[in-house]
Design a protein around this motif. Structure first.
Motif, mmCIF file in Angstrom:
data_model
loop_
_atom_site.group_PDB
_atom_site.id
_atom_site.type_symbol
_atom_site.label_atom_id
_atom_site.label_comp_id
_atom_site.label_asym_id
_atom_site.label_seq_id
_atom_site.Cartn_x
_atom_site.Cartn_y
_atom_site.Cartn_z
ATOM 1 N N ASN B 123 0.857 -1.177 0.000
ATOM 2 C CA ASN B 123 0.000 0.000 0.000
ATOM 3 C C ASN B 123 0.890 1.222 0.000
ATOM 4 O O ASN B 123 1.344 1.700 1.034
ATOM 5 C CB ASN B 123 -0.935 0.001 1.208
ATOM 6 C CG ASN B 123 -1.996 1.078 1.059
ATOM 7 O OD1 ASN B 123 -1.899 1.918 0.147
ATOM 8 N ND2 ASN B 123 -2.983 1.078 1.923
ATOM 9 N N LEU B 234 0.357 4.257 -9.637
ATOM 10 C CA LEU B 234 -0.147 5.023 -8.493
ATOM 11 C C LEU B 234 -1.233 6.012 -8.936
ATOM 12 O O LEU B 234 -2.306 6.091 -8.341
ATOM 13 C CB LEU B 234 1.030 5.769 -7.853
ATOM 14 C CG LEU B 234 0.704 6.789 -6.767
ATOM 15 C CD1 LEU B 234 0.073 6.093 -5.565
ATOM 16 C CD2 LEU B 234 1.961 7.536 -6.344
ATOM 17 N N SER B 237 -4.358 4.138 -9.982
ATOM 18 C CA SER B 237 -5.085 3.557 -8.850
ATOM 19 C C SER B 237 -5.825 4.648 -8.082
ATOM 20 O O SER B 237 -6.925 4.449 -7.566
ATOM 21 C CB SER B 237 -4.126 2.823 -7.914
ATOM 22 O OG SER B 237 -3.336 3.736 -7.188
ATOM 23 N N TYR B 238 -5.235 5.849 -8.046
ATOM 24 C CA TYR B 238 -5.870 6.986 -7.376
ATOM 25 C C TYR B 238 -7.109 7.417 -8.157
ATOM 26 O O TYR B 238 -8.183 7.649 -7.607
ATOM 27 C CB TYR B 238 -4.868 8.132 -7.275
ATOM 28 C CG TYR B 238 -5.409 9.374 -6.635
ATOM 29 C CD1 TYR B 238 -5.495 9.472 -5.242
ATOM 30 C CD2 TYR B 238 -5.820 10.451 -7.409
ATOM 31 C CE1 TYR B 238 -5.995 10.610 -4.640
ATOM 32 C CE2 TYR B 238 -6.333 11.600 -6.819
ATOM 33 C CZ TYR B 238 -6.414 11.672 -5.433
ATOM 34 O OH TYR B 238 -6.917 12.802 -4.848
ATOM 35 N N SER B 244 -3.369 -0.027 -4.988
ATOM 36 C CA SER B 244 -2.216 0.563 -5.679
ATOM 37 C C SER B 244 -1.211 -0.496 -6.146
ATOM 38 O O SER B 244 -0.746 -0.460 -7.291
ATOM 39 C CB SER B 244 -1.528 1.583 -4.778
ATOM 40 O OG SER B 244 -1.121 0.966 -3.567
#
Lengths: 252, 280
Positions: B123, B234, B237-238, B244
């Motif tokens: 994470n 990243l 995934s955000y 992530s």
């Protein structure tokens, strides 16, 4: 030019799982030798070379290289393995492969010097491969790769060259050229090559020995197939895939 | 720049991604060219034992993992070299034993382990400063060791037999290389987690390998690819609110396969126009 004793094996035995592979080998290699060791596959040829290099410890007997244990003396040996084992896609240039040969002179934590690079260049010149120095090693033919590995061995500045089945990966029409290269090199160093291919070897080398677990050293190569088979118990038919033409052995 | 970059957790995430890219770019190249992917997978999974030990002793699990992973790298290395067990058998056994130890340790630890999942799957959004510092130090150690032993690692990776004959302390340096793998695993745990580490150890290097045949350039390109993958993953995934670590891996894998496809197209086109193929 005096002849110096480079390697001495006295009553050397090697066992794999209590099965003897080498039985009571006695052998001396002198500085002006050009010796061909022939024998069937599984007869212990590669094992013998590895014993000389200290990669395999004999279960009995004594090995000295330059009067020292093989782990110390082997830096005077240029070794060319049965090289179909390496990864052809490995990201490395011809020049960097040859430069590896300088490691024994350079050692841990030191960079290769200009002198090392000169030596690598010279070695590539000697095998006529300098034009290919930036090529990735896998993008050469079998014969060209073989030359590069010889150059790497030469870069170590060896007193003895050990070659394991050197013609296995070379096209038949390139073999003559390869042996001519060895012919030039033998002036400067001792050469020992092992092969199961008696006909090619016997034309060029000065002496022949047969290895089939035991070593039969003939001194001169002027021996007929019958002689080999009768007096020395060498299974020639296994070695040469059929009868050996006497012409090949007698010629030269 | 988007305002999200003002958050401290996001800055940490970016730093963690870059530090991870450096370690996996350098060491991943050796993992790929020396073909020690499976043994590296074993080392990565065995590190779970160290996470468990960290919980049990009440120390930072990543620190626990570091000690344990280096020890298990040495253990796996020695067992595969010195015993008569076939290498892949030995790796499989130690892989599972490391994980089993982790589970026992966590069971013995008081309370329960709330963030266990993030060690397994990573994470990147919750990397504390202390772990960032550790990652920075480990990157420094990895770079220093590779600079010192570049020549030896190259010999060892290319031709172990020749390197032994030439006088390289082959076994010790092989074990050192496995320790570098272990340290890289530790750097990557926070980013992608134990289970997914192996993808970042292999994909950037495999991609870089298609573009060059120079080991140093390959490392540089692998670092670059790793940075693009971790930061791109990243960001994605955000954006999509996905896990992530897994997103980073899928972005990497997709990019690798795309690069294979592009290389193939280029080869075909070159053939159509009768040009010599050039894929160095």
């Amino acid at each position: 030019m005096g002849t110096e004793e480079l390697v001495r094996l006295e009553d050397v035995w090697v066992h794999y799982d209590s099965v003897p592979v080498l039985e009571g080998i006695n052998l001396t290699i002198k500085s002006n030798d050009f010796l061909g060791i022939i024998g069937p596959n599984g007869g212990g040829k590669t094992t013998l070379l590895k014993v000389i290099l200290g990669l395999i410890k004999p279960s009995r007997g004594k090995v000295t290289v330059m009067g020292q244990p093989p782990e110390k003396g082997r830096r005077f040996i240029g070794y060319i393995s049965q090289f179909n084992l390496f990864d052809r896609d490995f990201p490395i240039s011809v020049f960097d492969v040859v430069l590896m040969g300088r490691y024994s002179q350079t050692g841990l934590l030191r960079r290769y010097t200009e002198e090392d690079k000169m030596a690598a260049t010279e070695a590539l010149k000697a095998v006529e491969m300098l034009d290919y120095k930036d090529r990735q090693i896998g993008r050469l033919s079998g014969g060209e790769q073989q030359r590069v590995f010889i150059a790497r061995a030469l870069a170590t500045n060896p007193k003895l060259l050990l070659l394991d089945e050197p013609t296995a990966s070379i096209d038949p029409d390139m073999q003559a050229e390869f042996y001519e290269l060895l012919d030039r090199l033998k002036e400067k160093m001792a050469i020992v090559l092992v092969s199961h291919d008696i006909s090619a070897v016997s034309i060029y080398v000065s002496e022949i020995a047969c290895l089939n677990h035991q070593l039969f050293y003939h001194g001169s190569k002027e021996v007929s197939a019958e002689e080999l088979e009768k007096s020395y118990h060498c299974p020639i038919q296994l070695i040469a895939h059929g009868t050996v033409p006497h012409r090949v052995l007698k010629e030269h | 720049m988007p305002t999200v970059l003002q958050y401290e957790f996001m800055q940490h995430a970016l730093a963690a991604g870059l530090l991870a890219a450096i370690a996996c770019g350098i060491v991943g190249v050796y993992v790929v060219v020396k073909k020690v992917v499976f043994i590296s997978g074993g080392i990565a999974h065995a590190s779970f034992g160290g996470i468990g030990l960290g919980f049990l002793l009440g120390i930072n699990p990543v620190l626990g993992a570091m000690v344990f992973t280096v020890a298990s790298a040495l253990g796996i290395g020695l067992v595969t070299r010195r015993t008569r067990l076939p290498e892949d058998t030995a790796i499989g056994i130690l892989w599972a034993m490391g994980m089993a130890l982790g589970i026992i340790f966590i069971g013995l630890a008081p309370g329960y382990a709330p963030d266990l999942f993030s060690y397994l799957f990573g994470n990147i959004l919750t990397v504390p400063t202390s772990d960032l510092m550790l990652m920075l130090i480990l990157d420094g150690v990895i770079i220093t060791l590779v600079l010192l032993f570049y020549k030896e690692f190259l010999l060892l990776s290319f031709d172990e037999e020749f390197s032994t004959v030439a006088g390289v302390p082959t076994e010790r340096l092989y074990l050192l290389l496995l320790c570098l793998v272990a340290l890289t695993v530790v750097v990557l745990i926070r980013v992608v987690g134990i289970i997914l580490v192996i993808a970042l150890l292999t994909i950037p290097a495999a991609l870089a390998r298609q573009l060059t045949h120079d080991l140093k350039k390959m490392m540089g390109l692998a670092i670059l690819a790793g940075a693009v993958f971790t930061l791109g993953g990243l960001w994605l995934s955000y954006l999509l609110d996905l896990a992530s670590g897994a997103t980073i891996i899928l972005v990497s894998g997709t990019a690798l396969f795309a690069s294979f496809g592009i290389a193939r197209l280029r080869r075909n086109r070159a053939r159509e126009y009768g040009q010599p193929t050039n894929i160095s």
